[in-house]
Design a protein around this motif. Sequence first.
Motif, short mmCIF file in Angstrom:
data_model
loop_
_atom_site.label_atom_id
_atom_site.label_comp_id
_atom_site.label_asym_id
_atom_site.label_seq_id
_atom_site.Cartn_x
_atom_site.Cartn_y
_atom_site.Cartn_z
N VAL A 59 0.84 -1.20 0.00
CA VAL A 59 0.00 0.00 0.00
C VAL A 59 0.88 1.25 0.00
N ASP A 60 1.92 1.26 0.83
CA ASP A 60 2.84 2.39 0.84
C ASP A 60 3.50 2.59 -0.52
N ALA A 61 3.86 1.50 -1.19
CA ALA A 61 4.48 1.59 -2.52
C ALA A 61 3.49 2.20 -3.52
N LEU A 62 2.24 1.78 -3.46
CA LEU A 62 1.22 2.32 -4.36
C LEU A 62 0.96 3.80 -4.06
N LYS A 63 0.96 4.17 -2.79
CA LYS A 63 0.80 5.59 -2.43
C LYS A 63 1.91 6.42 -3.06
N ALA A 64 3.14 5.94 -2.99
CA ALA A 64 4.27 6.67 -3.56
C ALA A 64 4.10 6.84 -5.07
#
Length: 185
Positions: A59-64
């Motif tokens: 999820v953090d990777a997609l947010k970035a």
Amino acid sequence: MVRILGISGSLRAASYNTGLLRAAQGFASDELTIETATLHGIPLYDGDVEARDGIPAAVDALKAQILAADGLLLVTPEYNNGIPGVFKNAIDWLSRPGSGIPALFGDRPVAVIGASLGGFGTILAQTAWLPVLRTLGCRQWAGGRLLVSRAGQAFREDGTLQDDKVRAQLGAFVQGFAAHLRETR
């Protein structure tokens, strides 16, 4: 340079929607990049998991990826006349914590397209996205519409787009969205 991030709402490798997103990438140019993101690795949303473990790495990777893009292209299947659960689940995770919604989604230009086997394309799923996008504060681009119906005829078995008419419509849609992003920077 305009950067669009495309997300397919299907996990299946030979998905028509993933194929539609791959075909959209064919319209990239020196002035336009179209990157893709996957929903693989995003667990089912569980508030207890969030409280205990925090936001998952996927999820953090997609947010970035979203934060680095000028606009977001949602390529949505239509399951049971609505948004696929895996796609909505990803958005639910992305909206956590709620304090981060304005930075991630607030006034972010978003376009929605999709392909389905039925005769109406993904009109109901695309319509179902509208309240979700409004709630998140996104700016939904309505300058074009792409509803690929009877996708079994438009795509090969491996998910590759083979219909030249749909390809032309997709090109016009992508170029229209990119022009909108340039104008509203």
